[in-house]
Design a protein around this motif. Structure first.
Motif, PDB file in Angstrom:
ATOM      1  N   UNK A  16      -5.785 -20.297  -6.521  1.00 51.28           N
ATOM      2  CA  UNK A  16      -6.667 -19.607  -6.610  1.00 51.28           C
ATOM      3  C   UNK A  16      -6.470 -18.721  -5.410  1.00 51.28           C
ATOM      4  N   UNK A  17      -7.608 -17.165  -5.650  1.00 48.65           N
ATOM      5  CA  UNK A  17      -7.380 -16.609  -4.550  1.00 48.65           C
ATOM      6  C   UNK A  17      -8.191 -15.501  -4.126  1.00 48.65           C
ATOM      7  N   UNK A  18      -9.015 -15.499  -3.209  1.00 50.30           N
ATOM      8  CA  UNK A  18      -9.535 -13.612  -3.692  1.00 50.30           C
ATOM      9  C   UNK A  18      -8.595 -12.809  -2.537  1.00 50.30           C
ATOM     10  N   UNK A  19      -8.938 -11.586  -3.244  1.00 47.94           N
ATOM     11  CA  UNK A  19      -7.909 -10.001  -2.309  1.00 47.94           C
ATOM     12  C   UNK A  19      -8.454  -9.653  -1.025  1.00 47.94           C
ATOM     13  N   UNK A  20      -7.682  -9.130  -0.563  1.00 43.01           N
ATOM     14  CA  UNK A  20      -8.452  -8.510   0.730  1.00 43.01           C
ATOM     15  C   UNK A  20      -7.461  -7.550   1.338  1.00 43.01           C
ATOM     16  N   UNK A  21      -7.862  -6.576   1.650  1.00 44.80           N
ATOM     17  CA  UNK A  21      -6.896  -4.848   1.992  1.00 44.80           C
ATOM     18  C   UNK A  21      -5.869  -5.733   2.318  1.00 44.80           C
ATOM     19  N   UNK A  22      -5.748  -5.747   3.875  1.00 43.83           N
ATOM     20  CA  UNK A  22      -4.663  -6.113   4.591  1.00 43.83           C
ATOM     21  C   UNK A  22      -4.508  -7.536   5.992  1.00 43.83           C
ATOM     22  N   UNK A  23      -3.576  -8.451   5.520  1.00 40.33           N
ATOM     23  CA  UNK A  23      -4.307  -9.666   6.021  1.00 40.33           C
ATOM     24  C   UNK A  23      -3.883  -9.436   7.155  1.00 40.33           C
ATOM     25  N   UNK A  24      -3.377  -8.146   8.764  1.00 39.55           N
ATOM     26  CA  UNK A  24      -3.016  -8.191   9.509  1.00 39.55           C
ATOM     27  C   UNK A  24      -4.543  -7.899  10.142  1.00 39.55           C
ATOM     28  N   UNK A  25      -5.717  -7.517   9.940  1.00 42.57           N
ATOM     29  CA  UNK A  25      -6.883  -6.632   9.904  1.00 42.57           C
ATOM     30  C   UNK A  25      -7.902  -7.228   9.447  1.00 42.57           C
ATOM     31  N   UNK A  26      -8.200  -8.320   8.640  1.00 46.82           N
ATOM     32  CA  UNK A  26      -9.270  -8.838   8.112  1.00 46.82           C
ATOM     33  C   UNK A  26      -9.264 -10.928   8.004  1.00 46.82           C
ATOM     34  N   UNK A  27      -9.981 -11.553   7.845  1.00 48.32           N
ATOM     35  CA  UNK A  27      -9.888 -12.812   8.038  1.00 48.32           C
ATOM     36  C   UNK A  27      -8.906 -12.983   6.716  1.00 48.32           C
ATOM     37  N   UNK A  28      -7.816 -14.067   6.342  1.00 47.01           N
ATOM     38  CA  UNK A  28      -7.489 -14.648   5.650  1.00 47.01           C
ATOM     39  C   UNK A  28      -7.994 -15.783   5.329  1.00 47.01           C
ATOM     40  N   UNK A  29      -9.086 -16.258   5.208  1.00 45.18           N
ATOM     41  CA  UNK A  29      -9.115 -17.318   4.602  1.00 45.18           C
ATOM     42  C   UNK A  29      -9.470 -17.148   3.343  1.00 45.18           C
ATOM     43  N   UNK A  30      -9.299 -16.881   1.966  1.00 47.93           N
ATOM     44  CA  UNK A  30      -9.313 -16.894   0.901  1.00 47.93           C
ATOM     45  C   UNK A  30      -8.771 -17.137  -0.280  1.00 47.93           C
TER      46      UNK A  30
END
Length: 685
Positions: A654-668
């Motif tokens: 499973x994962x949590x969603x983010x806006x843009x992987x190049x701009x925020x933390x990707x520990x999801x």
């Protein structure tokens, strides 16, 4: 119920008399004879077979799962219960924490539940704001499960995008046996004990079920302990009146291992995040649920009146210590009737629901899992008024026209006691439904319908974290028009269930994670489309291989998700992050009924889910192999084995969603469990 025998109908009784007696006795006309009897079974809870028929007669995509299907395997989470139900996406995280989504409901919600109503014995389990948890649903305390996607749940009062799932617990009249004991153990210090006892006392009956589960957890800092009690007692007041009381007591203590980067999830999956360790993050919940259903049968139909009270206490140290205590209460009358309209068969359901709740929401600085300085104090209040109806008119013996609607008014209020500020929002709605059912044969259905759904934001959507403080954000309701067509049926050698659906949404409630330890923020998207295919089929490849009753059965479940933005200013026509496009499960079962079964299974995700709305980072694809087996060693006694992920595949569950992987933390990302084996035994007597 009274049974009248008139004189001509009494000829059968006279025929039983000896011939000599008839010759000597004068012929006489018997008076009317009234025999007082009682319809068997329960008024408040129909038999399992009646439950199945009610679901199968639903003129839309609805699925029924009997507890027998997951009885002889590890059934700890709803993933174990619903893994072979098309259209339902359930993925484990740790313990009983998981993501549940139906047709994209709560697609980006990385915690708890939104967009699906959970019912237990037809009575709501969700809190008054629509949010929900899974801890009070014990798979070992279930007799059956019914899944009603979208507006197909209208007959229960639900009209969200995801619909409703009804978990039915057994009564003394539907229980498999008067006494059931179960024990199981497996890897990572996991063990569970469960017991159920039921009795009938004339017009009364009672049942109690208790389960305890404990595990050290596969990942570091994921130890958990669960105690779950479910009980009910019913009393038949008269031939046509019955009341049943339900009680549930649940105690959950779960350490949280946190989310990881994709590299960590695939290379060092058993580690815990630094934030989870530093904050001793956990989720501890104590909740109690009390409910009643009173049923009255009349010549004009049946009236069910449900009432319930839920108390929930939450202690949840994450980025801060979230400390909440809340109460939810409600009442829901429902009338069902069947009658003729112009000589045509007609079935009608009319109901209403009033439910409300209040929640004290406190927050503190997290000092390694203990309360520090207070940072927030508020009161969340939710009130809901709903009325609904669904009518099914059989215009031909095998064709029914279905129409229905729901009107709602949902009020949300928040009081910030630290600043003396108050906020409120009212959501009104009217959700119609129109459909057609063709049943050319009793075991075959073809259906189609169009319906409107509405999802009201819960307090997790409206109270968003800014600078470590909850801030009220006046979210809009999510609205959608959904069209579906499908067919289902069965033959001597198998069966099928196929549905195609498309939902056009406005204001879809989507989440994005700013910090892995902070609950995600929510936004209303513009125009989006959720569409897909739900398919389940099974076929007996061979029958009577070694014995007269054995069979080899192939089963296939396929859920296809195509969820996209439509000409979005920021994301164009990108796919919505959160769910993989294809989820497949294949099983091959050899069974000799009442003796043993052997079932290898394969779970396949050809493409991982996108993690960001920019569509630059996605989870990995994977194939998992498993094996289930069970043997009946004596009357009512069985042992079983459940082996999972036999190749020890590393994958993202499973994962949590983010806006843009190049701009925020990707520990999801949350890694799926490695190779595991569980053994258990079950005794019913």
């Amino acid at each position: 119920m009274p049974v009248h025998l008139r004189a001509p109908g009494a000829a059968f009784l006279i025929a039983l008399l000896p011939a000599t007696a008839l010759a000597q006795a004068p012929v006489a006309t018997l008076p009317d004879l009234t025999v007082i009897g009682r319809a068997p079974g329960s008024l408040t809870v129909p038999s399992v077979e009646q439950q199945r028929k009610q679901v199968e007669l639903t003129p839309a995509a609805a699925r029924f799962v009997e507890a027998e299907e997951f009885r002889n395997r590890r059934a700890f989470t709803l993933r174990d219960v619903l893994a072979e139900t098309p259209g339902v996406f359930v993925q484990d995280r740790y313990g009983q924490e998981l993501r549940l989504s139906v047709r994209g409901s709560g697609i980006a919600r990385g915690f708890h539940l939104r967009g699906v109503e959970l019912l237990q014995d037809g009575i709501p389990v969700n809190l008054a704001d629509g949010s929900g948890d899974f801890y009070q649903i014990d798979p070992l305390a279930l007799r059956s499960v019914s899944v009603f996607p979208g507006a197909n749940a209208l007959a229960y009062g639900a009209s969200t995008l995801g619909g409703a799932i009804n978990f039915v617990t057994p009564t003394a009249q539907t229980a498999e046996a008067a006494n059931i004991l179960r024990a199981e153990a497996g890897v990572w210090g996991s063990w569970r004990l469960s017991g159920q006892v039921s009795r009938m006392f004339g017009d009364a009956d009672a049942l109690a079920n208790f389960s305890h589960f404990s595990t050290d957890g596969w990942r570091r800092h994921s130890r958990g302990s669960y105690d779950q009690f479910n009980g009910n007692a019913g009393y038949r007041i008269s031939d046509n009146v019955e009341t049943r009381f339900y009680v549930g007591i649940y105690d959950t203590r779960q350490l949280l291992p946190g989310a990881l980067t994709l590299s960590q999830a695939l290379n060092t999956p058993r580690m815990a995040s630094a934030a989870a360790l530093a904050g001793n993050q956990a989720r501890n919940v104590q909740s109690q649920r009390f409910a009643n259903r009173t049923t009255v049968r009349l010549e004009a139909g049946q009236i069910d009146v449900d009432s319930w009270v839920i108390h929930k206490s939450l202690y949840h140290p994450i980025f801060q210590v979230i400390d909440q205590d809340g109460l939810t209460w409600g009442v829901a009358p429902r009338w069902t009737s069947g009658f003729l309209v112009g000589g045509l068969r007609n079935d009608l359901v009319v109901g209403g629901r009033y439910f409300a709740g209040s929640n004290d929401a406190l927050q503190y600085v997290n000092n390694r899992g203990s309360r520090g300085a207070q940072t927030a104090s508020g009161v969340q209040r939710a009130t809901n008024y709903e009325a609904y109806l669904e009518n099914r008119l059989w215009v031909l013996p095998d064709v029914a026209l279905v129409a229905g609607a729901k009107a709602l008014r949902n009020e949300r209020d928040y009081e910030n006691r630290l600043t003396n500020q108050q906020y409120s929002r009212i959501y009104d709605g009217f959700n119609p439904k129109l459909g057609l059912l063709w049943q050319p044969r009793p075991e075959v259905q073809v259906f189609g319908n169009v319906s409107r759904s509405q999802d009201v934001p819960d307090f997790s959507d409206q109270l968003q974290t800014v600078n470590n403080r909850p801030v009220w954000v006046p979210m809009q309701a999510q609205r959608a028009w959904t069209m579906e067509v499908g067919t289902r049926g069965r033959t001597d050698r198998g069966g099928w269930d196929l549905t195609l659906f498309r939902s056009n949404l406005r204001g879809q409630l989507l989440q994005f994670t700013v910090d892995p330890s902070i609950p995600a923020n929510t936004f209303n998207a513009g125009t989006t489309v959720n569409q897909g295919v739900e398919f389940a089929g099974r076929y007996d490849l061979w029958q009577g291989l070694l014995t007269a009753a054995d069979r080899l059965t192939l089963g296939q479940v396929w859920t296809y998700n195509d969820f996209r933005f439509r000409a979005d200013r920021q994301y164009g026509d990108n796919r919505i992050a959160g769910l993989p496009p294809h989820v497949l499960r294949t099983t091959l079962t050899y069974a000799q009924p009442e003796r043993f079964f052997l079932r290898p299974n394969l779970d396949w995700v050809p493409q991982g889910a996108w993690a960001d709305y920019a569509n630059t980072l996605r989870a990995n694809s994977y194939v998992k192999l498993g094996l289930e087996a069970g043997v009946t060693v004596g009357p009512g006694v069985s042992v079983f084995l459940d082996a999972r992920n036999l190749t020890n595949k590393r994958y993202v569950s499973d994962l949590s969603t983010i806006t843009n992987a190049s701009q925020v933390s990707t520990a999801v990302f949350y890694p799926g469990e490695g190779r595991s084996i569980y053994l258990g035994t079950r005794i019913a007597f």
